[in-house]
Design an enzyme around this catalytic site. Sequence first.
Site, PDB file in Angstrom:
ATOM      1  N   ASP A 297       0.861  -1.178   0.000  1.00 29.40           N
ATOM      2  CA  ASP A 297       0.000   0.000   0.000  1.00 29.40           C
ATOM      3  C   ASP A 297       0.904   1.237   0.000  1.00 29.40           C
ATOM      4  O   ASP A 297       2.133   1.144   0.177  1.00 29.40           O
ATOM      5  CB  ASP A 297      -0.986  -0.015   1.175  1.00 29.40           C
ATOM      6  CG  ASP A 297      -2.230   0.834   0.869  1.00 29.40           C
ATOM      7  OD1 ASP A 297      -2.166   1.708  -0.017  1.00 29.40           O
ATOM      8  OD2 ASP A 297      -3.264   0.644   1.537  1.00 29.40           O
TER       9      ASP A 297
HETATM   10  C1  NOJ Z   1      -4.080   3.786  -0.070  1.00 30.80           C
HETATM   11  C2  NOJ Z   1      -5.273   2.897   0.115  1.00 30.80           C
HETATM   12  O1  NOJ Z   1      -5.198   2.262   1.374  1.00 30.80           O
HETATM   13  C3  NOJ Z   1      -5.419   1.836  -0.948  1.00 30.80           C
HETATM   14  O2  NOJ Z   1      -6.670   1.188  -0.779  1.00 30.80           O
HETATM   15  C4  NOJ Z   1      -5.295   2.426  -2.312  1.00 30.80           C
HETATM   16  O3  NOJ Z   1      -5.469   1.426  -3.286  1.00 30.80           O
HETATM   17  C5  NOJ Z   1      -3.941   3.093  -2.436  1.00 30.80           C
HETATM   18  N1  NOJ Z   1      -3.824   4.136  -1.438  1.00 30.80           N
HETATM   19  C6  NOJ Z   1      -3.730   3.680  -3.820  1.00 30.80           C
HETATM   20  O4  NOJ Z   1      -4.523   4.775  -4.010  1.00 30.80           O
END
Ligand code: NOJ
Length: 761
Positions: free
Chosen positions: A320
């Site tokens: 993430d």
């Molecule tokens: C953070 C989020 O937790 C995740 O769900 C997302 O896909 C990513 N950022 C990318 O935007």
Amino acid sequence: MKKLIIALFAAGTLATLAMSEDAGPQSPVVAGGGGFKIQRPEMYHHGWLDLNKNGLKDAYEDPALPVGARVEDLLKRMTREERLGQLWQQQMRPGIDEKDGALVAAGGLGSFLGAAPDAGLRNRLQRLAVEESRLGIPLIFGFDTIHGFRTIFPIPLGLSCAWDEQLIERVETVAAAESAAAGVDWVFAPMVDIARDPRWGRIAEGAGEDPWLGGRMAAAAVRGFQGASYAQEDRVAACLKHYVGYGAAEGGRDYNTTEIGLPTLRNVYLPPFKAGVDAGAATLMSAFNCLNGVPASGNRFTLTEVLRDQWGFKGFVVSDWAAVNELIHHGYAADKAQAATLALNAGVDMEMVSDCYRTSLPPLLEAGKVSAATFDEAVRHILRIKIVKGLLDRPYTTPGKLGAAAAVALAREAVARCCVLLKNDRDILPLHVGGGTVALIGPMADNRHDLLGCWSGLGRDEDVVTLKEGLAAALPGAKLQVVVGCDLTTDDASGLDEAVAAARQADVVILALGEPASFSGENSFRSDLGLPGSQQQLFDRIAACGRPVVTVLFAGRPLAVPAVLEKSAAVLMAWHPGVQGGPGIADVLTGVVSPSGRITASFPRSVGQVPVYYNHLATGRPRNNYKEGSREPLLPFGYGLTYTRFEYGPTCLSSDRVLNGAITATATVTNAGPRAGTEVVQLYLRDPACSVGARPVRELKGFQRVTLKPGETKDVSFTLAAQDLGCWSVDGKWVVEAGRFELVIAPDAASGQMVGFSLDP
Ligand code: NOJ
């Protein structure tokens, strides 16, 4: 190196290129040692092919070769810098092609995630990678398509309430096609985190609290996004997230610590990921949370032992956003070098945004502190997915249509299917207002923006049809009076008197209340589950007018609004419904569509009850309650009303023991009401004595959607195999223990009488 631009090739054939993972499709070329000659250049769609110095192609460029052979051929040609580049993903932002173009052209970056994908920018960036870099390795473009791309559907929690895998597949098929048409190869979806705490704003993004249903929804979403092959131009690679346990954030506070015992991890949090992996999901995203003391993005047990060694996952894992660097914030790594080492060794292949891999891996590899084999394996995982996706053979996007009429029609259908009827006293719904006066009151009555919900992709406010507009079209004869009454979140109560005056004049009041979109999704958590701002005050004043009140609730989570349930004549949970919210809800309110949604997360009585979920373990003293009242949720998992009345006969078993490895449960379900309707018939299991680890008071094991005419009766049967009775033990083993079990076929998780049977040793 000389570039050769190959002519466009008729669409259609390209979908078959690079689809096979083990054997290439019918070759357009003749392979030859160290390269191949182009025989049928028309076989390449938008193909940009470099000839090597002998005027031949390199083997990895041969779509006829098996994927594994292409990966190995490519890998062996790559420098360490080029390998490293594949492990890094950066944000796509305006101007990046000028600013960071050199990095892409040098093969120093493997992927972009887009804030606002657009096929033109994508193709410009891709051209740098494909035509300017030494080996021409394409970028892969990711995006958060969470409940639609441009055509925004109900939030995933709402979609799950339809209890309909085909609907999920159809929705994600549209979401995939729209994403792909804007240059997205890969979506960061589905989110398959089990969520038992509605304070956590990301409960909106998943399928609720049940692992079995969550697994079915995860697999359906993967099928919808990826189709038969995500090499097809209108399909995208899926990403199961957030691996794992993210939904168990303490206090519902996003990003927070999670403590999940091994049996609960195995029996509750892992199953939806396993189902998604089995459905062929191309990628996974490692989560932000610290799981049992080890951050999920540095957790070798979950990322390698479970995911790779036990489940055989072949795709790649992306962290993430900056989660590798956050290993430092977690207090798990001292610096970037240690963070990179821990994450790579744990099994994170691609680092999103932060640059621990990029800055630290070269010296670590040099010093032998990170093994070259581990590093190469991560590169392999990523190259493999790029090749399977067909990016080497068709790196560019042909922009396509967004928001087509068929997509919008599906959105309307989905809204109506996701609405859950929570109360309907004296059958006030569907509305029969004729030429009467309807007062539509509340801050969601004519609200466009908040109907989109969290993570609304490229959805636009102007695409949204509001409840006011939907009702005006659905009730042409009625006098519709619309009053906002109060703000969504502030305490401004200046509009309340006008709202009360309108209610007094009305034959029926429709109250449109709820949460703004910004109250759910990432980093949006609540310590109160009531109506924000002065909405409860608005409700109380309107309810006191003595007119029949139909409340439509819009939210990204289950709310704790017992007074609304008690004092409204009818309550419809509409979630954040997306662009077709108004028409879809109007279809239900007016009876064009009969409601059939069922909640997939329990509705608490108060915030003090959470977490409260149906599949909890029994205590030694199960009947003790709060000083303030019941321990049970206000509305259980699986609950939802229809416009008719279904009656259940007792659950009957095929035998009092499992015979030939299976047992069948049957119940007679009758539509005893005046209208046709669809019932979601549910099967629950209980293992009352399990020596390898106590089991929940109930577990969902099946459901069927059954549509019956008035007076019609159907025997609804479910067959379970002995394996379906098993569980993960406290010491991490899958066990099917002989003994006594119970089953019930019921309309929700709190109804019905269990019947017992046994499984012989
Ligand atoms: C953070 C989020 O937790 C995740 O769900 C997302 O896909 C990513 N950022 C990318 O935007």
